[in-house]
Design an enzyme around this catalytic site. Structure first.
Site, PDB file in Angstrom:
ATOM      1  N   ASP A 130       0.823  -1.211   0.000  1.00 16.27           N
ATOM      2  CA  ASP A 130       0.000   0.000   0.000  1.00 16.27           C
ATOM      3  C   ASP A 130       0.858   1.262   0.000  1.00 16.27           C
ATOM      4  O   ASP A 130       0.385   2.349   0.329  1.00 16.27           O
ATOM      5  CB  ASP A 130      -0.912   0.019   1.242  1.00 16.27           C
ATOM      6  CG  ASP A 130      -2.063  -0.966   1.134  1.00 16.27           C
ATOM      7  OD1 ASP A 130      -2.333  -1.445   0.027  1.00 16.27           O
ATOM      8  OD2 ASP A 130      -2.693  -1.255   2.173  1.00 16.27           O
ATOM      9  N   ASP A 184      -5.482  -8.216  14.711  1.00 17.63           N
ATOM     10  CA  ASP A 184      -4.950  -9.514  15.114  1.00 17.63           C
ATOM     11  C   ASP A 184      -5.686 -10.071  16.336  1.00 17.63           C
ATOM     12  O   ASP A 184      -6.105 -11.232  16.360  1.00 17.63           O
ATOM     13  CB  ASP A 184      -3.447  -9.425  15.380  1.00 17.63           C
ATOM     14  CG  ASP A 184      -3.053  -8.196  16.201  1.00 17.63           C
ATOM     15  OD1 ASP A 184      -3.948  -7.471  16.686  1.00 17.63           O
ATOM     16  OD2 ASP A 184      -1.843  -7.970  16.387  1.00 17.63           O
TER      17      ASP A 184
END
Length: 410
Positions: A84, A233
């Site tokens: 990105d 996460d």
């Protein structure tokens, strides 16, 4: 006024006592940790290795070279650079891929129009482009030992109920300064005491966002990656456990990475983690308490999700103690309370951190004492810097994912 101050100090102090007591309990249980079983002759299923990138020019070439050095059949390994980046990283990645010799693993540079979903969005995008049943995740500064994928696959083959296998990591630059030493000290206790203690007790322990191999079926059963928190996460870990899966922890061999070497960079990292934990707590606590887990598992998981609340509680407890002393006058009661708190915190820190320090042979007792001093300094700085963010995180409409600056990028 005095009653309110005392009440705030009592509640904040009680939470800190419980939180520290939970860590002592985990450290005690961690003595019984044993490596997870492995199936030695496990097959080599297709694996997707994802490396998220965002403006990491100093790390991208090393990350790709390290991934290519892993011991896994080339025709069953796909490496994705989830890029990105808005700087020269993209060009460096493209050039590195173009220069690869034929016959190696498939390497893809996944570029998106925008950073929607940040890291979680990039991971989800990459999964759509490859149907491998196992998905390995490495941040750009992580370097895995050559046998990493084989060891992870053997653990997952031996335990079909395992959603992921998380590996311990340590900092290659841990001797750079007192901050990196203190961070290694903390990370050692995190893995060898907290994570191992949760594993031994069968409790939820967190995927650390990198250095792990996931089973695609578990990610899909949990509902896939979600970008509505900054701790994607921990969020995925919680939802996978709620779906009936569990994790496995492997302490040896460790992966290496880079620790933030200055307070500004470290604060960026910790602020993101603090905000993310609170966001996951807001989202996930109802899921925890409506699950069919036993009371101990629900309580322990709630303490994990609420871990960052310890920062504002530390500030409130100290402020209440000082205000009470200023208004009432410091007396013997204040001295007793301060002494008891110091003894409890000091003894707990010793019992939690010394066994990992000795087990990993980090040095002698003088080095241990010098490193231990760094922990309260970092903790006080963190409490003062991030408490406001922790308190306001549940009410904020949006938070941007700010990447931790690394020296390797300069």
């Amino acid at each position: 006024m005095l009653f309110l101050i005392d009440a705030i100090g009592f509640v904040a102090g009680l939470f800190l006592v419980v939180l520290l007591g939970q860590h002592l309990r985990l450290a005690w249980r961690a003595r019984r940790y044993r490596p997870p079983p492995m199936q030695p002759d496990a097959e080599c299923p297709p694996i997707l290795l994802q490396i998220p990138l965002y403006n990491e020019a100093g790390s991208v070439e090393g990350a790709l070279a390290s991934a290519l050095a892993l011991d896994w059949p080339a025709d069953r390994l796909t490496i994705q650079l989830l890029d990105d980046s808005t700087d020269e990283t993209a060009a460096l990645a493209a050039a590195a891929i173009t220069g690869l010799p034929p016959g190696g693993p498939l390497v893809q540079q996944v570029r998106r129009v925008n950073r929607d979903g940040f890291k979680a969005g990039a991971l989800a995008e990459g999964m759509q482009r490859c149907d491998a049943p196992l998905i390995a995740i490495l941040d750009a500064d992580f370097r895995a030992p050559r046998q990493w994928l084989r060891q992870a696959a053997a653990v997952l083959a031996a335990d079909q109920g395992a959603a992921f296998v998380q590996f311990r990591f340590e900092f290659g630059n841990r001797d750079q300064n007192w901050m990196t030493l203190g961070q290694q000290f903390s990370v050692d206790a995190h893995f060898l005491a907290e994570q191992a203690g949760r594993q031994v007790g069968g409790d939820l322990f967190q995927f650390n966002g990198t250095g792990a191999v996931w089973r695609r079926a578990a990610i899909e059963a949990a509902g896939g990656w979600s970008a509505d928190t900054l701790a994607e996460d921990l969020d995925l870990t919680l939802r996978s456990y709620a779906a009936g899966w569990h994790g496995q922890l492997t302490l040896e061999p460790p992966l290496t990475c880079e620790a933030p070497a200055d307070l500004a960079s470290w604060r960026v990292q910790q602020a993101r983690w603090s905000t993310g934990f609170v966001q996951v707590a807001r989202k996930g606590l109802p899921l925890v308490w409506h699950s069919n887990w036993n009371l101990a598992a629900k309580f322990g998981t709630s303490l994990l999700l609420g871990l960052q609340l310890g920062l504002p509680c530390l500030v409130l407890a100290v402020a209440a103690f000082v205000l009470d002393g200023l208004l009432r006058g410091f007396g013997s009661g204040h001295a007793v309370l301060a002494t008891a708190a110091a003894l409890y915190a000091g003894t707990s820190a010793l019992l939690i951190t010394l066994p990992p320090f000795l087990r990993l042979r980090r040095g002698g007792i003088i080095r241990y004492g010098a490193t231990l001093i760094a922990i309260p300094v970092l903790l006080v700085f963190l409490a003062l810097a991030n408490s406001a963010g922790v308190v306001t995180a549940p009410f904020a409409a949006r938070h941007d994912f700010v990447r931790t600056p690394k020296q390797g990028d300069r």
